[in-house]
Design an enzyme around this catalytic site. Sequence first.
Site, PDB file in Angstrom:
ATOM      1  N   PHE A  72      29.624   1.608  11.716  1.00  0.00           N
ATOM      2  CA  PHE A  72      29.781   1.779  13.160  1.00  0.00           C
ATOM      3  C   PHE A  72      31.211   2.175  13.490  1.00  0.00           C
ATOM      4  O   PHE A  72      31.889   1.557  14.291  1.00  0.00           O
ATOM      5  CB  PHE A  72      29.387   0.476  13.865  1.00  0.00           C
ATOM      6  CG  PHE A  72      28.861   0.661  15.266  1.00  0.00           C
ATOM      7  CD1 PHE A  72      27.837   1.556  15.526  1.00  0.00           C
ATOM      8  CD2 PHE A  72      29.396  -0.064  16.320  1.00  0.00           C
ATOM      9  CE1 PHE A  72      27.341   1.721  16.810  1.00  0.00           C
ATOM     10  CE2 PHE A  72      28.906   0.086  17.613  1.00  0.00           C
ATOM     11  CZ  PHE A  72      27.883   0.986  17.857  1.00  0.00           C
ATOM     12  N   GLY A  73      31.680   3.240  12.808  1.00  0.00           N
ATOM     13  CA  GLY A  73      32.992   3.822  13.127  1.00  0.00           C
ATOM     14  C   GLY A  73      32.817   4.843  14.236  1.00  0.00           C
ATOM     15  O   GLY A  73      31.867   4.790  15.016  1.00  0.00           O
ATOM     16  N   ARG A  74      33.728   5.801  14.250  1.00  0.00           N
ATOM     17  CA  ARG A  74      33.706   6.792  15.341  1.00  0.00           C
ATOM     18  C   ARG A  74      32.389   7.553  15.391  1.00  0.00           C
ATOM     19  O   ARG A  74      31.803   7.743  16.457  1.00  0.00           O
ATOM     20  CB  ARG A  74      34.867   7.776  15.170  1.00  0.00           C
ATOM     21  CG  ARG A  74      36.219   7.161  15.484  1.00  0.00           C
ATOM     22  CD  ARG A  74      37.331   8.084  15.035  1.00  0.00           C
ATOM     23  NE  ARG A  74      37.377   8.161  13.588  1.00  0.00           N
ATOM     24  CZ  ARG A  74      38.428   7.817  12.841  1.00  0.00           C
ATOM     25  NH1 ARG A  74      39.540   7.422  13.421  1.00  0.00           N
ATOM     26  NH2 ARG A  74      38.393   7.895  11.542  1.00  0.00           N
ATOM     27  N   ARG A 111      27.572  10.395   2.902  1.00  0.00           N
ATOM     28  CA  ARG A 111      27.778  10.932   1.555  1.00  0.00           C
ATOM     29  C   ARG A 111      26.497  10.671   0.774  1.00  0.00           C
ATOM     30  O   ARG A 111      25.889   9.591   0.896  1.00  0.00           O
ATOM     31  CB  ARG A 111      28.960  10.252   0.858  1.00  0.00           C
ATOM     32  CG  ARG A 111      30.335  10.741   1.313  1.00  0.00           C
ATOM     33  CD  ARG A 111      30.615  12.185   0.884  1.00  0.00           C
ATOM     34  NE  ARG A 111      31.934  12.656   1.286  1.00  0.00           N
ATOM     35  CZ  ARG A 111      32.208  13.292   2.436  1.00  0.00           C
ATOM     36  NH1 ARG A 111      31.228  13.516   3.308  1.00  0.00           N
ATOM     37  NH2 ARG A 111      33.433  13.690   2.705  1.00  0.00           N
ATOM     38  N   GLU A 119      25.625  17.007  -5.194  1.00  0.00           N
ATOM     39  CA  GLU A 119      25.777  18.314  -4.546  1.00  0.00           C
ATOM     40  C   GLU A 119      26.441  19.290  -5.503  1.00  0.00           C
ATOM     41  O   GLU A 119      27.369  18.900  -6.198  1.00  0.00           O
ATOM     42  CB  GLU A 119      26.656  18.160  -3.292  1.00  0.00           C
ATOM     43  CG  GLU A 119      25.861  17.685  -2.107  1.00  0.00           C
ATOM     44  CD  GLU A 119      26.736  17.408  -0.889  1.00  0.00           C
ATOM     45  OE1 GLU A 119      27.730  18.125  -0.693  1.00  0.00           O
ATOM     46  OE2 GLU A 119      26.400  16.486  -0.156  1.00  0.00           O
ATOM     47  N   HIS A 133      24.829  20.182   3.690  1.00  0.00           N
ATOM     48  CA  HIS A 133      26.109  19.585   4.106  1.00  0.00           C
ATOM     49  C   HIS A 133      26.753  20.358   5.261  1.00  0.00           C
ATOM     50  O   HIS A 133      27.849  20.901   5.132  1.00  0.00           O
ATOM     51  CB  HIS A 133      27.071  19.486   2.906  1.00  0.00           C
ATOM     52  CG  HIS A 133      28.086  18.379   3.056  1.00  0.00           C
ATOM     53  ND1 HIS A 133      28.548  17.616   2.014  1.00  0.00           N
ATOM     54  CD2 HIS A 133      28.723  17.897   4.156  1.00  0.00           C
ATOM     55  CE1 HIS A 133      29.427  16.724   2.459  1.00  0.00           C
ATOM     56  NE2 HIS A 133      29.543  16.886   3.763  1.00  0.00           N
ATOM     57  N   GLY A 163      27.272  18.954   8.335  1.00  0.00           N
ATOM     58  CA  GLY A 163      27.632  17.964   9.361  1.00  0.00           C
ATOM     59  C   GLY A 163      28.646  18.455  10.383  1.00  0.00           C
ATOM     60  O   GLY A 163      28.451  18.304  11.586  1.00  0.00           O
TER      61      GLY A 163
HETATM   62  C1  GLV Z   1      32.563  16.263   5.445  1.00  0.00           C
HETATM   63  O1  GLV Z   1      31.651  15.799   4.825  1.00  0.00           O
HETATM   64  C2  GLV Z   1      33.710  15.500   5.826  1.00  0.00           C
HETATM   65  O2  GLV Z   1      33.941  14.411   5.283  1.00  0.00           O
HETATM   66  O3  GLV Z   1      34.456  15.991   6.676  1.00  0.00           O
HETATM   67  C1  GLV Z   2      34.741   8.834  10.886  1.00  0.00           C
HETATM   68  O1  GLV Z   2      35.577   9.489  11.486  1.00  0.00           O
HETATM   69  C2  GLV Z   2      34.268   7.548  11.356  1.00  0.00           C
HETATM   70  O2  GLV Z   2      35.113   6.662  11.536  1.00  0.00           O
HETATM   71  O3  GLV Z   2      33.054   7.401  11.562  1.00  0.00           O
END
Ligand code: GLV
Ligand code: GLV
Length: 333
Positions: A159-161, A243, A272, A290, A292
């Site tokens: 539950f980060g950013r 990941r 990958e 990948h 994202g």
């Molecule tokens: C991509 O997978 C990133 O970590 O920015």
């Molecule tokens: C990545 O930036 C995170 O904290 O989820």
Amino acid sequence: MTAETRPPVLVTRRLPQQALDRITAVCDMTLYDGEDAMPRGRLLAEAAGKAGAVTLLTDRVDEEFLDAAGPQLTIVANYAVGFDNIDVDACTRRGVLACNTPEVLTETTADTAFALMMAAARRIAEGDRFLRSGTAWIWGPLMMLGQDVHHATVGIVGFGRIGQAVARRARGFSMRVVYHDTARPPAEVEQELAAEYRDLEDLLRESDFISLHTSLSTQTRHLINAERLALMKPTAVLVNTSRGPVVDEQALARALARRQIFAAGLDVFEREPEVHPGLLACDNAVLIPHLGSATVQTRLAMANLAVDNLLAGLQGRRPPALLNPQARDPEPR
Ligand code: GLV
Ligand code: GLV
């Protein structure tokens, strides 16, 4: 750093031109311009004598890389928020600054997670493949039924950013949000997002959608394994934009094939660019390469942040996204 001393830097893949122009304005840039990841031997050879490097998640920055680069290396600016490809402790021991690109890709990655949730739940990729196959069809009451996204429960693991950005989107779909993380966010964050903490097992039992947003570490490798898949509902949808190795792909492929869970949406893979053949065989897996953070806007923002990091490190300023201030803090607090 003056015009007479243009520090030599290595950039391991082509980035948006605007960012490369900022580097070549003040540095001597060696750019690997291949379509593939920079081959290891070439990476090590070209790193020699460099003062800075912009690396990708496909480049391993370890003792061997740091040895090959040599003592002039000041900074490694990773073009990614994840930095499991970097041995940060090894960088710190050698006084090499290590940086990543957080924040600029948060919303875009949350969009990707949501796109995979929707596509997997509503069988969007499968429907597209079906139409292209030319199979005869007619609208039918029981044709290609999926699972509702709105009003469902989403379980956010990490539950980060990015996890929190997924929670904000979920609120717009009237979803219930539960989360798991090793650290609890401030109570205001829980309140604002109406997100309830669960231990991992409870979250897996309770959620209709499970979205993974952890970093990769020894603690999170195969966090989602056969036992934990067995806790999920038969209607559950698993989404991974974090990941690949966070999920045991073999176990997931089995669970999908047996319809033990409803579907999965995967942006990342254990080995990958290889994708497990068991996943390729599953119609209920939505698989993307990948992507994202892969928008025009975000990849430019990441490139500019990586270059901000690189140039700050080379010029003796504190890089904006420094992972190891203890390495050689240019501006001690
Ligand atoms: C991509 O997978 C990133 O970590 O920015
Ligand atoms: C990545 O930036 C995170 O904290 O989820």
